[in-house]
Design a protein around this motif. Structure first.
Motif, PDB file in Angstrom:
ATOM      1  N   MET A  57       0.836  -1.205   0.000  1.00  0.00           N
ATOM      2  CA  MET A  57       0.000   0.000   0.000  1.00  0.00           C
ATOM      3  C   MET A  57       0.869   1.253   0.000  1.00  0.00           C
ATOM      4  SD  MET A  57      -3.059  -1.121   2.614  1.00  0.00           S
ATOM      5  CE  MET A  57      -4.037   0.323   2.247  1.00  0.00           C
ATOM      6  N   ALA A  58       1.951   1.231   0.768  1.00  0.00           N
ATOM      7  CA  ALA A  58       2.880   2.363   0.762  1.00  0.00           C
ATOM      8  C   ALA A  58       3.521   2.516  -0.612  1.00  0.00           C
ATOM      9  CB  ALA A  58       3.948   2.160   1.829  1.00  0.00           C
ATOM     10  N   HIS A  59       3.866   1.387  -1.226  1.00  0.00           N
ATOM     11  CA  HIS A  59       4.431   1.397  -2.586  1.00  0.00           C
ATOM     12  C   HIS A  59       3.457   2.070  -3.552  1.00  0.00           C
ATOM     13  CE1 HIS A  59       6.313  -0.242  -6.283  1.00  0.00           C
ATOM     14  NE2 HIS A  59       5.068  -0.462  -6.652  1.00  0.00           N
ATOM     15  N   GLY A  60       2.170   1.688  -3.471  1.00  0.00           N
ATOM     16  CA  GLY A  60       1.167   2.262  -4.372  1.00  0.00           C
ATOM     17  C   GLY A  60       0.978   3.746  -4.148  1.00  0.00           C
ATOM     18  N   ALA A  61       1.019   4.166  -2.891  1.00  0.00           N
ATOM     19  CA  ALA A  61       0.853   5.591  -2.584  1.00  0.00           C
ATOM     20  C   ALA A  61       2.010   6.402  -3.150  1.00  0.00           C
ATOM     21  CB  ALA A  61       0.748   5.791  -1.077  1.00  0.00           C
ATOM     22  N   PHE A  62       3.223   5.895  -2.993  1.00  0.00           N
ATOM     23  CA  PHE A  62       4.384   6.604  -3.526  1.00  0.00           C
ATOM     24  C   PHE A  62       4.301   6.712  -5.051  1.00  0.00           C
ATOM     25  CE2 PHE A  62       8.672   6.735  -5.285  1.00  0.00           C
ATOM     26  CZ  PHE A  62       9.215   7.819  -4.607  1.00  0.00           C
ATOM     27  N   LYS A  63       3.922   5.628  -5.708  1.00  0.00           N
ATOM     28  CA  LYS A  63       3.800   5.645  -7.167  1.00  0.00           C
ATOM     29  C   LYS A  63       2.747   6.654  -7.616  1.00  0.00           C
ATOM     30  CE  LYS A  63       5.137   3.084  -9.980  1.00  0.00           C
ATOM     31  NZ  LYS A  63       6.185   3.302 -11.014  1.00  0.00           N
ATOM     32  N   GLN A  64       1.654   6.757  -6.863  1.00  0.00           N
ATOM     33  CA  GLN A  64       0.620   7.722  -7.222  1.00  0.00           C
ATOM     34  C   GLN A  64       1.149   9.149  -7.111  1.00  0.00           C
ATOM     35  OE1 GLN A  64      -2.939   7.572  -4.833  1.00  0.00           O
ATOM     36  NE2 GLN A  64      -3.955   9.178  -5.988  1.00  0.00           N
ATOM     37  N   LEU A  65       1.882   9.436  -6.041  1.00  0.00           N
ATOM     38  CA  LEU A  65       2.399  10.792  -5.844  1.00  0.00           C
ATOM     39  C   LEU A  65       3.397  11.176  -6.929  1.00  0.00           C
ATOM     40  CD1 LEU A  65       2.914  10.864  -1.965  1.00  0.00           C
ATOM     41  CD2 LEU A  65       1.042  11.874  -3.274  1.00  0.00           C
ATOM     42  N   THR A  66       4.190  10.214  -7.403  1.00  0.00           N
ATOM     43  CA  THR A  66       5.189  10.527  -8.425  1.00  0.00           C
ATOM     44  C   THR A  66       4.603  10.517  -9.830  1.00  0.00           C
ATOM     45  OG1 THR A  66       5.863   8.187  -8.426  1.00  0.00           O
ATOM     46  CG2 THR A  66       7.142   9.699  -7.070  1.00  0.00           C
ATOM     47  N   ASP A  67       3.818   9.499 -10.145  1.00  0.00           N
ATOM     48  CA  ASP A  67       3.356   9.301 -11.514  1.00  0.00           C
ATOM     49  C   ASP A  67       2.108  10.099 -11.853  1.00  0.00           C
ATOM     50  OD1 ASP A  67       5.427   7.526 -11.586  1.00  0.00           O
ATOM     51  OD2 ASP A  67       4.186   5.723 -11.584  1.00  0.00           O
ATOM     52  N   GLN A  68       1.304  10.431 -10.853  1.00  0.00           N
ATOM     53  CA  GLN A  68       0.026  11.087 -11.124  1.00  0.00           C
ATOM     54  C   GLN A  68       0.000  12.532 -10.635  1.00  0.00           C
ATOM     55  OE1 GLN A  68      -3.370   8.663  -9.935  1.00  0.00           O
ATOM     56  NE2 GLN A  68      -2.237   6.793 -10.362  1.00  0.00           N
ATOM     57  N   THR A  69       1.180  13.129 -10.533  1.00  0.00           N
ATOM     58  CA  THR A  69       1.270  14.545 -10.177  1.00  0.00           C
ATOM     59  C   THR A  69       1.717  15.355 -11.382  1.00  0.00           C
ATOM     60  OG1 THR A  69       1.800  14.060  -7.856  1.00  0.00           O
ATOM     61  CG2 THR A  69       2.395  16.237  -8.679  1.00  0.00           C
ATOM     62  N   ASP A  70       1.045  16.454 -11.641  1.00  0.00           N
ATOM     63  CA  ASP A  70       1.381  17.332 -12.757  1.00  0.00           C
ATOM     64  C   ASP A  70       2.469  18.314 -12.310  1.00  0.00           C
ATOM     65  OD1 ASP A  70       1.464  18.770 -15.070  1.00  0.00           O
ATOM     66  OD2 ASP A  70      -0.474  19.769 -14.776  1.00  0.00           O
TER      67      ASP A  70
END
Length: 252
Positions: free
Chosen positions: A73-86
């Motif tokens: 879950m922490a892995h997924g959160a980090f990926k969201q912050l990096t990949d889905q931020t403009d």
């Protein structure tokens, strides 16, 4: 956070990613309490404060909600912050990692092309032991170490006249560690009452604009400005070594 603000004050476009998933502190330290996280076109929009762009999980969950997450879950959160931020165009993306050698550091190393890592360590031996382990982790992951910062190097009671200085955690331990590991020493940051006050108030810009002493320099502001310049230099050298930046020849 202070490094990001320092680089921005040197004229760079800087992003700050609060990757301390379990204890995000940037909402307080950047004064984001009144802001709401927005999403445009499926992308998180970073907050623009103190001259930097920032994103933090602390603005995506309830302020006092504990994040009782396992590694995936922490892995997924980090990926969201990096990949889905403009983020837009950036000169630097500073990633504030949690202490230790856990899941977030591994996820970062596997998913991003990094210029390097900056080790931040207080002077006492127990902190140095952990910092050396972190250094070895980055070496194993093939991430260049840009250098070492000694945090809370001394305590300066700047509410006294004249200010008094105390070596609460000892002094110079991180610098000695840097020398032993063959790493650049980027500088030492004193612990001051104003640093605590400004951090709690969400005003890091004030750390660079502190009351000057008789010689015309604030120890805190001078330290932060020096470290920002040293990180800038080491990052540029690392980028050249890695082929990410090449000298340009202009023919007129």
């Amino acid at each position: 956070m202070n490094l990001a603000v320092g680089l921005a004050r040197r004229g760079h476009s800087v992003g700050l990613l609060d990757a301390d998933i379990y204890g995000p502190s940037m909402p307080t330290m950047l004064g984001l309490q009144a802001f709401e996280q927005s999403v445009v076109g499926g992308k998180l929009q970073p907050f623009l404060v103190h001259g930097i762009k920032c994103i933090t999980l602390g603005k995506l969950v309830e302020p006092e909600k504990p994040l009782i997450w396992r590694g995936p879950m922490a892995h997924g959160a980090f990926k969201q912050l990096t990949d889905q931020t403009d983020w837009g165009e950036l000169d630097y993306l500073i990633i504030d990692l949690p202490p230790g050698t856990g899941d977030i550091s591994l996820t970062m190393a596997q998913s991003l092309a990094l210029t390097g890592a900056v080790l931040v360590c207080t002077p006492q031996q127990v902190a140095i032991d952990d910092c050396v382990r972190a250094a070895r982790m980055f070496e194993q992951l093939g991430i260049e170490l840009l250098g070492v910062v000694e945090n809370m190097s001394t305590f300066i009671a700047d509410d006294l006249t004249p200010p008094r200085e105390y070596d609460i955690f000892g002094k110079g331990g991180a610098e000695k560690m840097a020398k032993r590991l063959g790493l650049p020493f980027l500088g030492a940051i004193p612990l001051t009452i104003s640093l605590r006050v400004n951090s709690d108030a969400g005003d890091p810009t004030a750390n660079f604009e502190q009351r000057r002493d008789r010689q015309g320099a604030s120890p805190l502001a001078t330290a932060l400005e020096s470290i920002s310049a040293n990180v800038e230099s080491q990052a540029s050298l690392a980028a050249v070594r890695q082929g990410a930046a090449r000298p340009a020849l202009k023919i007129r």
